[in-house]
Design an enzyme around this catalytic site. Structure first.
Site, short mmCIF file in Angstrom:
data_model
loop_
_atom_site.label_atom_id
_atom_site.label_comp_id
_atom_site.label_asym_id
_atom_site.label_seq_id
_atom_site.Cartn_x
_atom_site.Cartn_y
_atom_site.Cartn_z
N GLU A 115 3.53 1.86 -1.43
CA GLU A 115 4.23 2.06 -2.70
C GLU A 115 3.28 2.43 -3.84
OE1 GLU A 115 5.90 0.35 0.19
OE2 GLU A 115 4.94 -1.21 -0.98
N HIS A 128 8.28 -3.24 0.18
CA HIS A 128 7.18 -2.74 0.99
C HIS A 128 7.63 -2.47 2.42
CE1 HIS A 128 3.31 -1.94 2.55
NE2 HIS A 128 3.06 -3.12 3.04
N GLY A 174 26.55 -17.82 0.04
CA GLY A 174 26.20 -19.05 0.73
C GLY A 174 24.77 -19.07 1.22
N SER A 179 0.81 -1.22 0.00
CA SER A 179 0.00 0.00 0.00
C SER A 179 0.84 1.27 0.00
CB SER A 179 -0.94 -0.01 1.21
OG SER A 179 -0.19 -0.14 2.42
N HIS A 219 35.93 -21.24 4.60
CA HIS A 219 34.65 -21.71 5.13
C HIS A 219 34.79 -22.28 6.53
CE1 HIS A 219 30.71 -24.19 4.34
NE2 HIS A 219 30.55 -23.28 5.25
#
Length: 537
Positions: free
Chosen positions: A43, A85, A411, A41, A292
């Site tokens: 936007e 939004h 990832g 709404s 990692h």
């Protein structure tokens, strides 16, 4: 990247525009007439009297919308506009905003805000700290102090997003700003190329020329900077072995080239093992290095010198060893080509051939990817999010040309299927394969609806092994006994064909190896999207 305003769209002299008109004109100038969103709404005022020369790409969830824009921006090498939004939409999108940040993708995120007149009363659907919500994974965020300042904020957002290292930015816009009068924004050109410092680059060039056995490590920056041809020429000039950087989101070198060595794992000791024997390592467009798991020992083999060329000063700053040159990879590579003539080194030994995969019962993932590689057209683009199969893919699915492979650097799951939609929109006429694991596919299946709605030439290939394979395969690194499954890593009873059909998209399941090639050909030759679910081991 700048674009000329069409004469018919040029503003009238002396005419004061609304914020909406000024923003749309600015977007036209920069070639950003494709908007991605899932409207709310706050936007709606942005889209009143939506101009015919713009197109709105609807996604059914905010994270999907950002993923689509990410793929589109990477494939066009220009910022893309995403409409979110308020606070809820930005919150939903944070996973793929994080991925766009790690991918160094230029995005302008506009977030709706409640009307300024009711902000003092904590209204429904307002964002209490709109500029803070997406941090630290946006380069810049702003809620303009006045409605009249929105077009200037959007102009700044574009240049910040496009300046290396590229990345997403956010502008929070109250709903009642769009109809306020403002001034036209004078379009500007801002340099987005980083020239290397001559003194440092000359030192790198001398070390490269003097080395006995150089190696290159290429990352996503090679493709982002359009340095593909220059890097190939530089590697051939120096007869350097070329490796792909750990967790690399793009292909940076032809994988069938005699100088290609393979893919570096994201583990310190294994990187050192791969680079042993090279006395000089040049990292191009990548961190040095992405890890990692915790590791020990040196970051490069003892006695090996390292230099890095990267457009991100943060990556240059935290690299633990070596010389770092902050520059656009294409400019640096082209300059390095002039530092030394053709060398007299021996060519490194070619990469060992991979043994053909066997079908197996059930069908092996290796056989499935080997077959996909055999039947796909040479100009096919693959957008991958199958982390459990990535090591197998790197053996059996080879990429020989620029702009033919995309994945995520973060990832985080949920990027691959929407990004395939964005890439397909940016590259009309090219077949796109969205190669996705069954776990990954459940993060953003809404992308199938958009692909079907727009009749995009996408083949969604789902590798269904009924588990989070990456987690189960990685578990021993964290102390699990061989064969012990972490809780919550089995995925039985998922039906991706039914899921596709529920969104209007054709779907087919293949479990038998002898049916695979024909089924893939039909899916790849279809005009619109098709989902093919492969039941693999």
């Amino acid at each position: 990247m700048t674009h000329t305003i069409p004469p018919a769209a040029a503003p009238s002299v002396g005419q004061r525009p609304t914020v909406r008109e000024a923003v749309l004109q600015l977007l036209r100038h920069h070639g950003m007439t494709t908007l991605f969103g899932n409207p709310g709404s706050t936007e709606l005022p942005m889209f009143r009297d939506f101009p015919e020369d713009f197109r709105y790409i609807l996604g059914l969830q905010e994270s999907v919308v950002v993923g689509m824009a990410d793929g589109y921006a990477q494939a066009t090498r220009n910022a893309a506009v995403v409409n979110l939004h308020s606070a809820a939409g930005v919150g939903n999108a944070m996973g793929t905003i994080f991925t766009a940040f790690k991918n160094q993708t230029p995005l302008i995120l506009t977030a709706g805000q409640q009307a300024r007149s009711i902000l003092p009363f904590d209204p429904f659907l307002y964002s209490a700290q709109a500029t803070e919500l997406a941090k630290p994974y946006v380069k810049w965020s702003c809620e303009p102090a006045r409605a009249e300042d929105v077009p200037l904020a959007m102009a700044r957002a574009y240049h910040v997003a496009m300046t290396p290292p590229c990345g997403p930015v956010l502008v929070s816009i109250p709903a009642d700003d769009w109809d306020r009068e403002t001034d036209w924004v004078e379009p500007r050109e801002v340099s987005t190329r980083l020239a290397p410092e001559p003194r440092l680059l000359e030192a790198v060039g001398r070390e490269l020329a003097a080395s006995r056995s150089p190696a290159f490590v290429v990352g996503g920056g090679v493709e982002r900077d359009g340095a593909w041809d220059a890097v190939i020429a530089l590697a051939e000039q120096h007869r350097a072995r070329v490796w792909t950087a750990p967790m690399c989101p793009r292909n940076g070198f032809p994988e069938g080239h005699p100088l290609f060595g393979g893919f570096l794992p994201a583990m310190r000791d294994k990187i050192v093992a791969r680079l042993t024997g090279h006395d000089f390592v040049l990292v191009l467009g990548a961190p040095a290095f992405s890890y990692h798991v915790e590791g020990e020992g040196p970051h490069v083999p003892p006695g090996t010198r390292l230099a890095q060329i990267v457009d991100d000063p943060q990556q240059a700053a935290w690299a633990p060893v070596g010389t770092a040159v902050v520059a656009s990879v294409d400019l640096a590579a082209q300059a390095l080509l002039a530092y030394a003539p053709q060398c007299a080194r021996e060519h490194p030994a070619p990469r060992a051939a991979v043994a053909p995969a066997q079908a197996g019962v059930p069908m092996s993932t290796a056989f499935a990817l080997q077959t996909l590689d055999a039947v796909r057209a040479a100009d096919t683009i693959v957008v991958e999010e199958a982390p459990g199969a990535r090591g197998i893919m790197q053996q059996y699915l080879r990429f020989e040309t620029s702009e033919s492979f995309y994945t995520m650097a973060s990832g985080g799951l949920g990027h691959g299927m929407p990004a395939a939609v964005g890439v397909a929109l940016a590259r009309p006429g090219r077949r796109v394969i969205s190669l996705v694991g069954d776990g990954s596919a459940m993060y953003s299946p809404q992308a199938i609806w958009t692909a079907h709605h727009l009749q995009l030439p996408i083949t969604f290939v789902i590798l269904n092994n009924r588990r989070y394979a990456a987690l189960q395969d990685f578990a021993p690194v964290f102390g699990f006994a061989p064969g012990e499954k972490p809780a919550g890593t089995d995925l039985p009873d998922l039906d991706f064909v039914a899921l596709a059909q529920g969104m209007g998209c054709a779907g087919v399941r293949v479990a038998e190896a002898d049916e695979l090639a024909a089924a893939l050909r039909r899916a790849l030759e279809s005009e619109g999207p098709v989902l093919i679910e492969l039941m693999v081991d």
